[in-house]
Design a protein around this motif. Structure first.
Motif, PDB file in Angstrom:
ATOM      1  N   PHE A  14       0.829  -1.207   0.000  1.00 42.47           N
ATOM      2  CA  PHE A  14       0.000   0.000   0.000  1.00 42.47           C
ATOM      3  C   PHE A  14       0.866   1.260   0.000  1.00 42.47           C
ATOM      4  O   PHE A  14       0.496   2.276  -0.599  1.00 42.47           O
ATOM      5  N   ALA A  15       1.999   1.202   0.687  1.00 45.77           N
ATOM      6  CA  ALA A  15       2.869   2.381   0.780  1.00 45.77           C
ATOM      7  C   ALA A  15       3.782   2.533  -0.427  1.00 45.77           C
ATOM      8  O   ALA A  15       4.302   3.625  -0.671  1.00 45.77           O
ATOM      9  N   ALA A  16       3.975   1.462  -1.201  1.00 48.43           N
ATOM     10  CA  ALA A  16       4.952   1.478  -2.294  1.00 48.43           C
ATOM     11  C   ALA A  16       4.708   2.584  -3.314  1.00 48.43           C
ATOM     12  O   ALA A  16       5.649   3.312  -3.657  1.00 48.43           O
ATOM     13  N   PRO A  17       3.486   2.764  -3.848  1.00 52.82           N
ATOM     14  CA  PRO A  17       3.301   3.835  -4.851  1.00 52.82           C
ATOM     15  C   PRO A  17       3.631   5.222  -4.305  1.00 52.82           C
ATOM     16  O   PRO A  17       4.231   6.043  -5.000  1.00 52.82           O
ATOM     17  N   TRP A  18       3.242   5.479  -3.061  1.00 52.51           N
ATOM     18  CA  TRP A  18       3.521   6.777  -2.440  1.00 52.51           C
ATOM     19  C   TRP A  18       5.027   6.989  -2.293  1.00 52.51           C
ATOM     20  O   TRP A  18       5.550   8.067  -2.596  1.00 52.51           O
TER      21      TRP A  18
ATOM     22  N   ALA B 114      13.937   3.554  -3.452  1.00 52.87           N
ATOM     23  CA  ALA B 114      12.879   2.617  -3.068  1.00 52.87           C
ATOM     24  C   ALA B 114      13.233   1.166  -3.408  1.00 52.87           C
ATOM     25  O   ALA B 114      13.164   0.294  -2.526  1.00 52.87           O
ATOM     26  N   PRO B 115      13.629   0.838  -4.649  1.00 53.03           N
ATOM     27  CA  PRO B 115      13.992  -0.552  -4.918  1.00 53.03           C
ATOM     28  C   PRO B 115      15.257  -0.994  -4.192  1.00 53.03           C
ATOM     29  O   PRO B 115      15.400  -2.172  -3.873  1.00 53.03           O
TER      30      PRO B 115
ATOM     31  N   LEU C 280       8.313  -6.859   3.988  1.00 53.74           N
ATOM     32  CA  LEU C 280       8.404  -5.439   3.639  1.00 53.74           C
ATOM     33  C   LEU C 280       9.134  -5.249   2.317  1.00 53.74           C
ATOM     34  O   LEU C 280       8.720  -4.460   1.465  1.00 53.74           O
ATOM     35  N   GLY C 281      10.227  -5.964   2.148  1.00 56.24           N
ATOM     36  CA  GLY C 281      11.004  -5.828   0.913  1.00 56.24           C
ATOM     37  C   GLY C 281      10.229  -6.273  -0.311  1.00 56.24           C
ATOM     38  O   GLY C 281      10.246  -5.605  -1.344  1.00 56.24           O
ATOM     39  N   GLN C 282       9.530  -7.397  -0.209  1.00 59.08           N
ATOM     40  CA  GLN C 282       8.769  -7.886  -1.351  1.00 59.08           C
ATOM     41  C   GLN C 282       7.566  -6.998  -1.638  1.00 59.08           C
ATOM     42  O   GLN C 282       7.161  -6.836  -2.786  1.00 59.08           O
ATOM     43  N   GLY C 283       6.984  -6.394  -0.592  1.00 64.93           N
ATOM     44  CA  GLY C 283       5.857  -5.494  -0.796  1.00 64.93           C
ATOM     45  C   GLY C 283       6.258  -4.184  -1.438  1.00 64.93           C
ATOM     46  O   GLY C 283       5.497  -3.599  -2.222  1.00 64.93           O
ATOM     47  N   LEU C 284       7.469  -3.695  -1.132  1.00 68.09           N
ATOM     48  CA  LEU C 284       7.936  -2.434  -1.710  1.00 68.09           C
ATOM     49  C   LEU C 284       8.301  -2.572  -3.181  1.00 68.09           C
ATOM     50  O   LEU C 284       8.271  -1.587  -3.928  1.00 68.09           O
ATOM     51  N   ALA C 285       8.654  -3.786  -3.595  1.00 68.12           N
ATOM     52  CA  ALA C 285       9.158  -3.996  -4.953  1.00 68.12           C
ATOM     53  C   ALA C 285       8.024  -4.234  -5.944  1.00 68.12           C
ATOM     54  O   ALA C 285       8.044  -5.177  -6.738  1.00 68.12           O
ATOM     55  N   ILE C 286       6.997  -3.384  -5.907  1.00 67.11           N
ATOM     56  CA  ILE C 286       5.890  -3.512  -6.849  1.00 67.11           C
ATOM     57  C   ILE C 286       5.520  -2.128  -7.368  1.00 67.11           C
ATOM     58  O   ILE C 286       6.010  -1.115  -6.867  1.00 67.11           O
TER      59      ILE C 286
END
Length: 237
Positions: A108-112, A123-124, A155-161
């Motif tokens: 949920f936080a990744a796009p922001w 980010a990546p 957290l790492g896998q969720g951010l990488a989208i």
């Protein structure tokens, strides 16, 4: 239990049912109205061949494939890994479920974060460092530090989208890039569970399989350089 996954599909089908059953919109003379064609950048979808020649599109595809490979490999083998190190069956199953919670929060936080963190590679890079922490933890103390390692990994896998949308200027490009990235990406990803199982069978332990996931993570980080560039696919260089 597997039948429960049919519930979201049923809800989505019911939501679309009124649209599917709605009568065709027709003009007063009884002829079907054609959709109005818009002019501009999003008037037509990009040709698939053009995307294959675009470095950013290829980087997004490779990045998604390698990230998904690591995700599905862990999803398939994590309980067995933990059980082989002495964790009970029920606790190992719970740890697999637990890892999804930080992953959902990060997604949920990744796009922001991808829009606001500068330079764009931050980010990546953070996602790769978190995943590396989780993998190293599973190598060194998989049971005693399980909550910490799986939090970092989730957290790492969720951010990488999110790079399919971030690298597309409009809905047409998003659809074509999604087809390319997911079609090829999931072909790469399907090698993860099989490859991890083969390495485990060949080595008789989990050190070699987890080390292989770390090597994949290095390649994923390299692909992230291109996927995180602040440009759209097919944009002039």
């Amino acid at each position: 239990m597997l039948a429960l996954w049919a519930i979201p599909s049923l809800v989505a089908a019911l939501a679309w049912l009124p649209e599917l059953l709605a009568p065709d919109r027709r003009s007063r003379n009884g002829r079907r109205q054609e959709p109005v064609k818009r002019e501009g950048a999003d008037a037509a979808a990009p040709a698939p061949r053009a995307l294959w020649r675009d470095r950013t599109a290829r980087a997004v595809t490779l990045f998604m494939g390698l990230q998904s490979l690591g995700y599905y490999a862990i999803l398939s083998w994590l309980p067995t890994l933990l059980q082989d190190h002495g964790m009970s069956d029920s606790q190992a199953g719970w740890m697999l479920s637990f890892s999804s919670f930080p992953g959902m929060a990060a997604s949920f936080a990744a796009p922001w974060l991808q829009q606001r963190l500068r330079p764009a590679f931050v980010a990546p890079l953070a996602a790769s460092l978190l995943c590396a922490t989780g993998f190293v933890g599973l190598l060194t103390s998989p049971v005693s530090g399980a909550y910490l390692w799986l939090t970092a990994l989730g957290l790492g896998q969720g951010l990488a989208i999110g790079y399919i949308v971030a690298r597309s200027p409009d809905a047409h490009h998003t659809g074509r890039l999604s087809t390319m990235a997911q079609g090829i990406g999931y072909l790469i990803a399907c090698l993860g569970p099989l490859g991890l199982g083969l390495l485990h069978s060949a080595s008789g332990g989990w050190s070699l399989p987890v080390a292989a996931l770390l090597a994949v993570l290095v390649a994923q980080t390299a692909a992230a350089f291109g996927a995180s560039r602040d440009r759209h696919v097919l944009a002039p260089s």
